[in-house]
Design a protein around this motif. Structure first.
Motif, PDB file in Angstrom:
ATOM      1  N   MET A   1       0.890  -6.070  -1.040  1.00  0.00           N
ATOM      2  CA  MET A   1       1.298  -4.801  -0.104  1.00  0.00           C
ATOM      3  C   MET A   1       0.987  -5.266   0.913  1.00  0.00           C
ATOM      4  N   GLU A  40       3.624  -6.934   2.232  1.00  0.00           N
ATOM      5  CA  GLU A  40       4.981  -7.274   2.709  1.00  0.00           C
ATOM      6  C   GLU A  40       5.487  -5.267   2.421  1.00  0.00           C
ATOM      7  N   GLY A  41       4.652  -3.916   2.025  1.00  0.00           N
ATOM      8  CA  GLY A  41       5.305  -3.166   1.848  1.00  0.00           C
ATOM      9  C   GLY A  41       5.938  -3.914   0.793  1.00  0.00           C
ATOM     10  N   ARG A  96       2.040  -0.001  -2.827  1.00  0.00           N
ATOM     11  CA  ARG A  96       1.681   0.845  -2.460  1.00  0.00           C
ATOM     12  C   ARG A  96      -0.169   0.269  -2.348  1.00  0.00           C
ATOM     13  N   LEU A  97      -0.795   1.001  -0.697  1.00  0.00           N
ATOM     14  CA  LEU A  97      -2.013   0.816  -0.690  1.00  0.00           C
ATOM     15  C   LEU A  97      -2.988   1.026  -1.227  1.00  0.00           C
ATOM     16  N   SER A 107       6.038   0.800  -3.543  1.00  0.00           N
ATOM     17  CA  SER A 107       6.069   0.611  -1.941  1.00  0.00           C
ATOM     18  C   SER A 107       6.978   2.692  -1.409  1.00  0.00           C
ATOM     19  N   ALA A 148       8.670   3.453   0.631  1.00  0.00           N
ATOM     20  CA  ALA A 148       9.471   3.573   1.436  1.00  0.00           C
ATOM     21  C   ALA A 148      10.808   2.680   1.021  1.00  0.00           C
TER      22      ALA A 148
END
Length: 54
Positions: A1, A3-4, A7-8, A52, A54
């Motif tokens: 998490m 490091e992206g 998801r959180l 993620s 992103a």
């Protein structure tokens, strides 16, 4: 998490939902459905949900 990569999402939520998904897939497979499509569906769901955005 950190490091992206994921998801959180709270670990307890993840564990509970994944257990439910895997258990459901296992029940259907045990009842005789071919496992390949269920295994791929669980993999895809997990990647899409936990990955993620992103």
């Amino acid at each position: 998490m950190a490091e992206g990569v994921f998801r959180l999402i709270g670990p307890k939520v993840v564990a509970t939902i994944l257990l439910t998904v895997v258990h459901g897939a296992a029940d259907v497979i045990a009842a005789g459905d071919p496992p390949e499509r269920w295994l791929e569906a669980v993999r895809d769901l997990t990647r899409q949900w936990l990955g993620s955005p992103a």
